[in-house]
Enzyme design. Structure first.
Site, PDB file in Angstrom:
ATOM      1  N   GLU A  66      -5.446  -8.792  -4.608  1.00  0.00           N
ATOM      2  CA  GLU A  66      -4.196  -9.375  -5.083  1.00  0.00           C
ATOM      3  C   GLU A  66      -3.729 -10.485  -4.146  1.00  0.00           C
ATOM      4  O   GLU A  66      -3.257 -11.538  -4.600  1.00  0.00           O
ATOM      5  CB  GLU A  66      -3.117  -8.293  -5.179  1.00  0.00           C
ATOM      6  CG  GLU A  66      -3.346  -7.306  -6.305  1.00  0.00           C
ATOM      7  CD  GLU A  66      -2.405  -6.126  -6.231  1.00  0.00           C
ATOM      8  OE1 GLU A  66      -2.571  -5.212  -7.053  1.00  0.00           O
ATOM      9  OE2 GLU A  66      -1.514  -6.124  -5.366  1.00  0.00           O
TER      10      GLU A  66
ATOM     11  N   GLY B 215     -10.779   2.676 -10.504  1.00  0.00           N
ATOM     12  CA  GLY B 215     -11.761   1.795 -11.117  1.00  0.00           C
ATOM     13  C   GLY B 215     -11.971   0.527 -10.329  1.00  0.00           C
ATOM     14  O   GLY B 215     -11.378   0.310  -9.281  1.00  0.00           O
TER      15      GLY B 215
ATOM     16  N   ARG C 167       0.864  -1.181   0.000  1.00  0.00           N
ATOM     17  CA  ARG C 167       0.000   0.000   0.000  1.00  0.00           C
ATOM     18  C   ARG C 167       0.900   1.230   0.000  1.00  0.00           C
ATOM     19  O   ARG C 167       1.632   1.480   0.948  1.00  0.00           O
ATOM     20  CB  ARG C 167      -0.928   0.012   1.207  1.00  0.00           C
ATOM     21  CG  ARG C 167      -1.942   1.156   1.168  1.00  0.00           C
ATOM     22  CD  ARG C 167      -2.879   1.092   2.359  1.00  0.00           C
ATOM     23  NE  ARG C 167      -3.886   2.148   2.281  1.00  0.00           N
ATOM     24  CZ  ARG C 167      -3.698   3.400   2.712  1.00  0.00           C
ATOM     25  NH1 ARG C 167      -2.535   3.729   3.258  1.00  0.00           N
ATOM     26  NH2 ARG C 167      -4.649   4.309   2.608  1.00  0.00           N
ATOM     27  N   GLY C 168       0.829   1.995  -1.081  1.00  0.00           N
ATOM     28  CA  GLY C 168       1.747   3.093  -1.312  1.00  0.00           C
ATOM     29  C   GLY C 168       1.980   4.035  -0.154  1.00  0.00           C
ATOM     30  O   GLY C 168       3.127   4.233   0.270  1.00  0.00           O
ATOM     31  N   PRO C 169       0.927   4.662   0.420  1.00  0.00           N
ATOM     32  CA  PRO C 169       1.146   5.648   1.486  1.00  0.00           C
ATOM     33  C   PRO C 169       1.874   5.080   2.705  1.00  0.00           C
ATOM     34  O   PRO C 169       2.530   5.821   3.434  1.00  0.00           O
ATOM     35  CB  PRO C 169      -0.283   6.081   1.850  1.00  0.00           C
ATOM     36  CG  PRO C 169      -1.076   5.825   0.615  1.00  0.00           C
ATOM     37  CD  PRO C 169      -0.489   4.592   0.015  1.00  0.00           C
ATOM     38  N   ASP C 170       1.764   3.791   2.936  1.00  0.00           N
ATOM     39  CA  ASP C 170       2.377   3.197   4.129  1.00  0.00           C
ATOM     40  C   ASP C 170       3.880   2.981   3.981  1.00  0.00           C
ATOM     41  O   ASP C 170       4.656   3.241   4.912  1.00  0.00           O
ATOM     42  CB  ASP C 170       1.721   1.852   4.453  1.00  0.00           C
ATOM     43  CG  ASP C 170       0.298   2.008   4.951  1.00  0.00           C
ATOM     44  OD1 ASP C 170      -0.155   3.159   5.090  1.00  0.00           O
ATOM     45  OD2 ASP C 170      -0.356   0.978   5.191  1.00  0.00           O
ATOM     46  N   THR C 171       4.306   2.466   2.835  1.00  0.00           N
ATOM     47  CA  THR C 171       5.701   1.995   2.737  1.00  0.00           C
ATOM     48  C   THR C 171       6.429   2.420   1.471  1.00  0.00           C
ATOM     49  O   THR C 171       7.598   2.065   1.299  1.00  0.00           O
ATOM     50  CB  THR C 171       5.735   0.451   2.794  1.00  0.00           C
ATOM     51  OG1 THR C 171       5.065  -0.078   1.640  1.00  0.00           O
ATOM     52  CG2 THR C 171       5.068  -0.069   4.055  1.00  0.00           C
ATOM     53  N   ARG C 172       5.761   3.153   0.585  1.00  0.00           N
ATOM     54  CA  ARG C 172       6.367   3.405  -0.723  1.00  0.00           C
ATOM     55  C   ARG C 172       7.771   3.989  -0.602  1.00  0.00           C
ATOM     56  O   ARG C 172       8.742   3.448  -1.119  1.00  0.00           O
ATOM     57  CB  ARG C 172       5.487   4.329  -1.554  1.00  0.00           C
ATOM     58  CG  ARG C 172       6.074   4.610  -2.948  1.00  0.00           C
ATOM     59  CD  ARG C 172       5.339   5.733  -3.657  1.00  0.00           C
ATOM     60  NE  ARG C 172       3.950   5.427  -3.847  1.00  0.00           N
ATOM     61  CZ  ARG C 172       2.949   6.219  -3.434  1.00  0.00           C
ATOM     62  NH1 ARG C 172       3.235   7.336  -2.789  1.00  0.00           N
ATOM     63  NH2 ARG C 172       1.703   5.881  -3.651  1.00  0.00           N
TER      64      ARG C 172
END
Length: 661
Positions: A161, A127, A94-99
């Site tokens: 996923e 989407g 999840r991008g905001p957490d660990t990107r």
């Protein structure tokens, strides 16, 4: 380096064209969705790409109790096509957490280790449906790494996923999941407690029960898998290094790199070597494998090497040490490869290792600080461990070395005479038959009618694995009469293989041990002991000189070598070759071709001889219609204005010229 000259142009050989792939996203138009970040990866290989490179879906508002996003291979997608190369790792987060803190650093580290990684940033997609390119990336990847952070369960994409990963893992077709629990406990993930409980309370108002259950089952499964737990930012470097090492070991498992035939009869050998390595003992330990050529020393070392991949911080397999050491800057080449593999650097960097002393110092100062597994394959009496690698006792405790050699004396002297020896003995009859049948019948047992022949051939190979595979492969789908003829020759083949092997060097040269050469020559001599000109090959300088001077020869002679011949051979003319109509190979170093050679040597294919710049020292009407290779390495001072080029250019389309710069 040699060269190839075609139509007067010199081309250095070998020519290497580097393989390079680069994928770019089309520039967004004013009306396109611009909420896409470019790929963070350096140009591959290996491909290390963000999902945003491929996904640019229209924004659709989620409805309450809607069906969860699904993988729909039928849905058209405005994405770029996925690269043709399969991925090895699918990284989900999840991008905001660990990107910026963890995920992209891990992705870059995997890419640096030449691991093809698909970096999926869930927050960049919009989407309700997941693009076919993303589904294909998951299908292609062998290893799934979900980074389960505090808010991972809030993302419908992450959960979907994860459910897909678990489903593919259940199929037992090679997919594995290596979870990373980032600032979250595995039990919260598996039981959906803490932050995961809150996330599912929100999902319950939007998605149906079937979807919720599939997500919970996936989390429960992943929560039970042994992975890594990151509890603080201080652990990033350590965890990333460990993950990379484990991923690399899975990708390079021995059963993937070695054929099924390689494992026949390996279990006992591998177990014995593992026992001698004493993996749980402190200090550095060295094990030496010895036995004659073709017995399987290298294969055993390679199986152990891959089997122990996860037990060491770094590892390196230095193959064919003896041949490498014979080449130019041989020791430096070995040092460069070792340092490159252990330190994960490029051995082509300028000034990297320019002398043996510098290489040894780098190994002692840098390489030795890792717990390493190093294989030194096929060493001989010229190899000096301390000269190449330094003192083995200075390596980190727990490091292990495996050395293979035919020479037990050199092995005994290694590691202050503390090298533990293991003799690789021939295979027993049962395993020999099984290995032979793998090659000869592509099965584990002989076909009906071939049982006796198979047993007799196996008996004569004396349990040498390489001979069993070579002979077996040559008999695949052959008539029984061919098998019977082969049986008569197997004994000689066994003797040759035990003493030496044919090898192809780094420069493409076919290398033959002296013993193999002498055995072949002995066989040719038996064609006609008293009359050398009645044999298929003549190489002895005295016999070759007599043959040419006395203009002898026959239809039997196919190859003729005048190697450092007597000075009185002198100039060769047409009449010297009148009785050699079948000659295909001719090599000379101190002779000259002069005169008209019309209608002579119609079958010549390969010429290796000196040519000279001065006028009058090149033949006229020399037969080149069927000539394939002209080796001019012994020629002196040839320039583009040499008169002999006019004949050579006539057949330049098919002729390969090899010579000095």
């Amino acid at each position: 380096m040699g060269c190839i000259r075609i139509c007067g142009k010199v081309i250095l050989a070998p020519i290497v064209i580097p393989y390079k792939l680069c994928f770019r996203r089309k520039r967004p138009t004013p009306h396109s969705n611009n909420n896409i970040r470019p790929s963070l990866a350096p140009p591959p290989p290996p491909p290390f790409l963000s999902a945003s490179t491929y996904s640019n879906l229209n924004d659709n508002t989620s409805q309450q109790h809607q069906q969860a996003p699904s993988f729909d291979s039928q849905q058209p997608s405005p994405t770029l096509p996925l690269p043709t190369a399969d991925y090895e790792v699918f990284l989900s987060f999840r991008g905001p957490d660990t990107r910026h803190q963890f995920s992209e650093i891990l992705g870059l580290f995997l890419a640096k280790n030449k691991i093809r990684t698909f970096l999926d940033d869930n927050e960049l997609r919009q989407g309700d449906r997941i693009a076919p390119s993303l589904a294909k990336a998951i299908e292609q990847s062998k290893i799934y790494i979900p980074i389960l952070s505090l808010k991972y369960a809030e993302s419908k994409w992450c959960l979907n996923e994860l459910a897909e990963m678990v489903e593919r893992e259940k199929r037992n077709d090679g997919h594995i999941i290596l979870p990373i629990f980032y600032l979250v406990e595995p039990r919260d993930v598996g039981h959906q407690t803490g932050p995961y409980e809150v996330a599912f309370q929100q999902h319950a108002r939007k998605y149906d029960a079937k979807t919720i259950l599939s997500w919970k089952n996936a989390l429960q499964r992943v929560g039970k898998i042994k992975g890594w737990t990151v509890k603080s930012k201080d652990e990033h470097a350590t965890i990333i290094d460990r993950v990379s090492s484990v991923v690399w070991s899975h990708i390079n498992r021995s059963e993937d790199l070695l054929g099924a035939d390689e494992f026949v009869g390996m279990d006992d050998h591998v177990e014995a070597v593992m026992e001698k390595l004493s993996l749980d003992s402190p200090g550095t330990i060295m094990v030496g494998l010895h036995g004659f050529g073709g017995i399987g020393k290298t294969t055993i070392a390679r199986v152990v090497y891959h089997k122990l991949a996860t037990r060491f911080e770094r590892r390196c397999f230095l193959e064919d040490v003896r041949t490498t050491q014979e080449g130019k800057d041989g020791i430096i080449s070995l040092q460069r490869k070792l340092i490159s593999n252990i330190m994960i650097t490029r051995d082509s960097d300028p000034g990297y290792v320019d002398d043996v002393h510098r290489g040894r110092k780098l190994i002692q100062d840098r390489v030795s600080q890792f717990k390493v597994l190093i294989i030194l394959d096929d060493v001989d009496e010229r190899f000096d461990f301390k000269e190449v690698l330094g003192d083995p006792r200075k390596f980190v405790s727990g490091s292990r070395f495996i050395v293979t050699s035919r020479n037990t004396k050199i092995l005994r002297s290694l590691n202050e005479n503390q090298c533990r020896l293991y003799e690789v003995r021939p295979m027993n009859r049962k395993l020999s038959l099984q290995l032979f049948c793998r090659s000869a019948f592509q099965g584990n047992a002989p076909l009906p009618g071939y049982e006796t022949l198979s047993q007799e051939i196996v008996q004569r190979t004396e349990g040498v694995p390489l001979v069993l595979k070579v002979v077996g492969s040559s008999l695949l789908r052959e008539e029984k009469s061919f098998w019977e003829d082969t049986l008569l020759r197997v004994t000689a083949i066994t003797i040759l293989t035990q003493r030496s092997l044919l090898k192809i060097g780094d420069d493409g040269d076919l290398q033959m041990h002296d013993q193999l050469r002498d055995m072949g020559r002995a066989i040719v001599r038996e064609e006609n002991i008293e009359q050398p000109w009645m044999r298929s090959r003549v190489w002895d300088k005295k016999e070759a000189t007599e043959l040419l001077q006395n203009m002898k020869g026959s239809n039997q002679v196919k190859a003729l070598v005048v190697d450092d011949a007597y000075d009185n051979v002198g100039k060769l003319k047409r009449q010297h070759f009148l009785n050699l109509p079948k000659l295909r190979y001719f090599e000379a170093q101190q002779v000259e071709f002069i005169g008209d050679f019309i209608n002579i040597l119609p079958n010549i294919r390969w010429l290796c001889l000196p040519l000279h710049k001065s006028e009058g020292h090149h033949p006229i009407n020399f037969p080149m219609e069927n000539l394939i290779i002209l080796d001019l390495n012994c020629s002196s001072n040839l320039q583009d204005d040499w008169g002999g080029w006019s004949q050579i250019k006539v057949c330049c389309a098919s002729l390969v010229l090899v010579g000095p710069h």
